[in-house]
Scaffold this motif. Structure first.
Motif, PDB file in Angstrom:
ATOM      1  N   LEU A  27      41.620  16.978  74.403  1.00  0.00           N
ATOM      2  CA  LEU A  27      42.681  17.189  75.387  1.00  0.00           C
ATOM      3  C   LEU A  27      43.555  15.938  75.500  1.00  0.00           C
ATOM      4  O   LEU A  27      44.785  16.014  75.559  1.00  0.00           O
ATOM      5  CB  LEU A  27      42.076  17.504  76.757  1.00  0.00           C
ATOM      6  N   LEU A  30      45.795  15.723  72.596  1.00  0.00           N
ATOM      7  CA  LEU A  30      46.840  16.746  72.710  1.00  0.00           C
ATOM      8  C   LEU A  30      47.895  16.327  73.734  1.00  0.00           C
ATOM      9  O   LEU A  30      49.091  16.553  73.539  1.00  0.00           O
ATOM     10  CB  LEU A  30      46.190  18.073  73.138  1.00  0.00           C
ATOM     11  N   GLY A  70      43.446  29.129  78.850  1.00  0.00           N
ATOM     12  CA  GLY A  70      43.898  28.016  77.999  1.00  0.00           C
ATOM     13  C   GLY A  70      44.999  27.225  78.675  1.00  0.00           C
ATOM     14  O   GLY A  70      45.912  26.720  78.016  1.00  0.00           O
ATOM     15  N   GLY A  72      44.962  24.330  80.468  1.00  0.00           N
ATOM     16  CA  GLY A  72      44.847  22.898  80.181  1.00  0.00           C
ATOM     17  C   GLY A  72      45.865  21.977  80.821  1.00  0.00           C
ATOM     18  O   GLY A  72      45.787  21.638  81.997  1.00  0.00           O
ATOM     19  N   LEU A  73      46.823  21.571  80.024  1.00  0.00           N
ATOM     20  CA  LEU A  73      47.825  20.578  80.464  1.00  0.00           C
ATOM     21  C   LEU A  73      49.019  21.220  81.161  1.00  0.00           C
ATOM     22  O   LEU A  73      49.891  20.522  81.660  1.00  0.00           O
ATOM     23  CB  LEU A  73      48.348  19.824  79.236  1.00  0.00           C
ATOM     24  N   LEU A  74      49.085  22.543  81.115  1.00  0.00           N
ATOM     25  CA  LEU A  74      50.191  23.314  81.717  1.00  0.00           C
ATOM     26  C   LEU A  74      51.537  23.043  81.052  1.00  0.00           C
ATOM     27  O   LEU A  74      52.577  23.307  81.645  1.00  0.00           O
ATOM     28  CB  LEU A  74      50.314  23.013  83.223  1.00  0.00           C
ATOM     29  N   GLU A  75      51.517  22.505  79.833  1.00  0.00           N
ATOM     30  CA  GLU A  75      52.776  22.183  79.154  1.00  0.00           C
ATOM     31  C   GLU A  75      53.617  23.425  78.874  1.00  0.00           C
ATOM     32  O   GLU A  75      54.834  23.371  78.931  1.00  0.00           O
ATOM     33  CB  GLU A  75      52.492  21.482  77.812  1.00  0.00           C
ATOM     34  N   ILE A  77      53.199  26.488  80.362  1.00  0.00           N
ATOM     35  CA  ILE A  77      53.037  27.505  81.413  1.00  0.00           C
ATOM     36  C   ILE A  77      54.121  27.324  82.479  1.00  0.00           C
ATOM     37  O   ILE A  77      54.148  26.276  83.146  1.00  0.00           O
ATOM     38  CB  ILE A  77      51.658  27.378  82.121  1.00  0.00           C
ATOM     39  N   ALA A  94      38.447  24.971  79.308  1.00  0.00           N
ATOM     40  CA  ALA A  94      37.173  24.251  79.192  1.00  0.00           C
ATOM     41  C   ALA A  94      37.287  22.852  79.760  1.00  0.00           C
ATOM     42  O   ALA A  94      36.283  22.221  80.101  1.00  0.00           O
ATOM     43  CB  ALA A  94      36.740  24.184  77.728  1.00  0.00           C
ATOM     44  N   HIS A 116      35.987  26.578  82.707  1.00  0.00           N
ATOM     45  CA  HIS A 116      35.091  27.621  82.187  1.00  0.00           C
ATOM     46  C   HIS A 116      35.208  27.668  80.664  1.00  0.00           C
ATOM     47  O   HIS A 116      36.310  27.573  80.120  1.00  0.00           O
ATOM     48  CB  HIS A 116      35.507  28.971  82.798  1.00  0.00           C
ATOM     49  N   ASP A 117      34.072  27.826  80.006  1.00  0.00           N
ATOM     50  CA  ASP A 117      34.057  27.955  78.541  1.00  0.00           C
ATOM     51  C   ASP A 117      34.250  29.420  78.170  1.00  0.00           C
ATOM     52  O   ASP A 117      33.341  30.234  78.368  1.00  0.00           O
ATOM     53  CB  ASP A 117      32.713  27.433  78.012  1.00  0.00           C
ATOM     54  N   LEU A 118      35.406  29.752  77.618  1.00  0.00           N
ATOM     55  CA  LEU A 118      35.690  31.152  77.278  1.00  0.00           C
ATOM     56  C   LEU A 118      34.807  31.676  76.155  1.00  0.00           C
ATOM     57  O   LEU A 118      34.553  32.868  76.063  1.00  0.00           O
ATOM     58  CB  LEU A 118      37.165  31.301  76.879  1.00  0.00           C
ATOM     59  N   VAL A 152      47.050  31.837  76.377  1.00  0.00           N
ATOM     60  CA  VAL A 152      48.217  31.043  75.990  1.00  0.00           C
ATOM     61  C   VAL A 152      47.879  29.979  74.939  1.00  0.00           C
ATOM     62  O   VAL A 152      47.316  28.916  75.263  1.00  0.00           O
ATOM     63  CB  VAL A 152      48.838  30.379  77.239  1.00  0.00           C
ATOM     64  N   ASN A 153      48.214  30.303  73.714  1.00  0.00           N
ATOM     65  CA  ASN A 153      48.066  29.321  72.619  1.00  0.00           C
ATOM     66  C   ASN A 153      46.667  28.722  72.537  1.00  0.00           C
ATOM     67  O   ASN A 153      46.515  27.525  72.223  1.00  0.00           O
ATOM     68  CB  ASN A 153      49.118  28.201  72.765  1.00  0.00           C
ATOM     69  N   CYS A 154      45.655  29.525  72.836  1.00  0.00           N
ATOM     70  CA  CYS A 154      44.293  28.980  72.763  1.00  0.00           C
ATOM     71  C   CYS A 154      43.393  29.746  71.786  1.00  0.00           C
ATOM     72  O   CYS A 154      42.357  29.218  71.384  1.00  0.00           O
ATOM     73  CB  CYS A 154      43.640  28.899  74.149  1.00  0.00           C
ATOM     74  N   GLN A 157      42.341  27.961  68.829  1.00  0.00           N
ATOM     75  CA  GLN A 157      41.771  26.654  69.195  1.00  0.00           C
ATOM     76  C   GLN A 157      40.313  26.813  69.635  1.00  0.00           C
ATOM     77  O   GLN A 157      39.535  25.858  69.582  1.00  0.00           O
ATOM     78  CB  GLN A 157      42.559  26.026  70.355  1.00  0.00           C
TER      79      GLN A 157
HETATM   80  C1  SAM Z   1      46.760  24.182  72.264  1.00  0.00           C
HETATM   81  S1  SAM Z   1      46.073  24.117  73.848  1.00  0.00           S
HETATM   82  C2  SAM Z   1      47.094  25.277  74.668  1.00  0.00           C
HETATM   83  C3  SAM Z   1      48.181  24.602  75.403  1.00  0.00           C
HETATM   84  C4  SAM Z   1      48.025  24.743  76.893  1.00  0.00           C
HETATM   85  N1  SAM Z   1      48.408  26.097  77.271  1.00  0.00           N
HETATM   86  C5  SAM Z   1      48.842  23.705  77.616  1.00  0.00           C
HETATM   87  O1  SAM Z   1      49.941  23.970  78.086  1.00  0.00           O
HETATM   88  O2  SAM Z   1      48.373  22.595  77.709  1.00  0.00           O
HETATM   89  C6  SAM Z   1      44.550  24.994  73.724  1.00  0.00           C
HETATM   90  C7  SAM Z   1      43.763  24.974  74.998  1.00  0.00           C
HETATM   91  O3  SAM Z   1      42.590  25.750  74.796  1.00  0.00           O
HETATM   92  C8  SAM Z   1      41.562  25.113  75.511  1.00  0.00           C
HETATM   93  N2  SAM Z   1      40.241  25.547  75.024  1.00  0.00           N
HETATM   94  C9  SAM Z   1      39.673  25.258  73.832  1.00  0.00           C
HETATM   95  N3  SAM Z   1      38.424  25.761  73.785  1.00  0.00           N
HETATM   96  C10 SAM Z   1      38.196  26.389  74.977  1.00  0.00           C
HETATM   97  C11 SAM Z   1      37.096  27.109  75.524  1.00  0.00           C
HETATM   98  N4  SAM Z   1      35.948  27.255  74.849  1.00  0.00           N
HETATM   99  N5  SAM Z   1      37.229  27.637  76.765  1.00  0.00           N
HETATM  100  C12 SAM Z   1      38.381  27.479  77.469  1.00  0.00           C
HETATM  101  N6  SAM Z   1      39.454  26.802  76.994  1.00  0.00           N
HETATM  102  C13 SAM Z   1      39.374  26.267  75.773  1.00  0.00           C
HETATM  103  C14 SAM Z   1      41.811  23.640  75.255  1.00  0.00           C
HETATM  104  O4  SAM Z   1      41.122  22.806  76.157  1.00  0.00           O
HETATM  105  C15 SAM Z   1      43.335  23.569  75.391  1.00  0.00           C
HETATM  106  O5  SAM Z   1      43.735  23.274  76.697  1.00  0.00           O
END
Ligand code: SAM
Length: 268
Positions: A27, A30, A70, A72-75, A77, A94, A116-118, A152-154, A157
């Motif tokens: 993170l 990223l 997903g 995370g950083l809210l970039e 969203i 996560a 939460h771990d998806l 969202v973009n996850c 990942q």
């Molecule tokens: C490329 S980023 C998406 C960008 C994010 N929407 C943002 O604006 O920051 C992928 C996101 O998926 C999350 N992620 C990865 N594995 C995950 C898991 N097992 N459960 C939940 N989130 C997860 C990462 O922590 C990350 O924030």
């Protein structure tokens, strides 16, 4: 470097296992990139925000909740605009950085964070299991009062840290890759069985190029995604290219472009 260290240290993870598997460091790495790659990332971030807002508007419910996976950083969203259409946004990831945690504190009652771990595999992997079954359902606590879901973009990942962990523990590439594919399939199943309408935004393919523009590597997620999305009646909304690694980001002058697509799932 120091900034990345603090971002990692001050993040909140779904579990201590998520920290062991390296989610906060990922993170933090990223977090530095939207600033560094501002110009080349802007079209992708804007396309993601625009699609989310259009879809959020269609399914808005001022008494209900939008579930953002997903976050995370809210970039990417448009949380402020989405709040005009929903009573609350439930943000799932996560790992959350301090910036998102502070924002949620300021917006208490409107932004809810769920670390939460998806995939449902992180704790089991850290405990030494090599082939835990990825979770193909979301827990009821996540889905409570949810009127609309956005992933969202996850999607692509989700397997990264589990696959890297398995390889580090000595799994063969074929087994680790199969596990990664199972994680992607399980997330699609989570979305299509959740109930509320859903918007999926995900990388669909990527290409890595050498300095002269020759293709070095290519991944096509179509064979994994398309049959499942077609079976669930998903509708393709839009697709765009994302220059995720512009010149200067990778060694040896390499670059990488991702093809990203947005789908609407389970629309009546
Ligand atoms: C490329 S980023 C998406 C960008 C994010 N929407 C943002 O604006 O920051 C992928 C996101 O998926 C999350 N992620 C990865 N594995 C995950 C898991 N097992 N459960 C939940 N989130 C997860 C990462 O922590 C990350 O924030």
């Amino acid at each position: 470097m120091l900034r990345e260290w603090w971002t990692s240290r001050l993040s909140r993870t779904a579990s201590s296992a998520a920290r062991r598997l390296g989610y906060p460091d990922e993170l933090a790495a990223l977090a530095a990139r939207p600033r560094r790659c501002k110009a080349t990332w802007r079209p992708h971030l804007e396309a993601t925000r625009r699609t989310l807002l259009e879809q959020g508007r269609c399914h808005g419910d001022r008494q209900g909740c939008a579930l953002i996976l997903g976050a995370g950083l809210l970039e990417d969203i448009p949380w402020r605009d989405l709040l005009e259409h929903f009573g609350m946004l439930r943000l799932v990831d996560a790992v959350f950085p301090l910036t998102t945690r502070r924002l949620a504190t300021r917006q208490r009652g409107r932004l809810e964070l769920m670390a939460h771990d998806l995939t449902g595999v992180i704790d089991a992997l850290a405990a030494g299991r090599t082939t835990p079954i990825p979770s193909d359902r979301m827990p009821p606590a996540l889905l409570q009062d949810v009127a609309w879901i956005a992933s969202v973009n996850c999607l692509t990942q989700l397997p990264l840290a589990p696959v890297a962990w398995l390889l580090k523990q000595g799994s063969c590439e074929t087994a680790a890759e199969a596990h990664g594919q199972a994680i992607i399939a399980a997330h699609l199943e989570q979305l299509t069985t959740a109930g509320p309408p859903c918007c999926l935004i995900s990388e669909r393919a990527d290409r890595r190029y050498d300095r002269a523009g020759g293709i070095l590597a290519a991944t096509d997620y179509g064979p994994l995604l398309d049959p499942r999305l077609a079976a669930s009646g998903a509708r393709l909304l839009e697709a765009w290219d994302w220059l995720v690694h512009p010149p200067g980001e990778l060694a040896n002058g390499e670059t990488e472009i991702r093809r990203v697509a947005a789908w609407a799932l389970a629309i009546p």
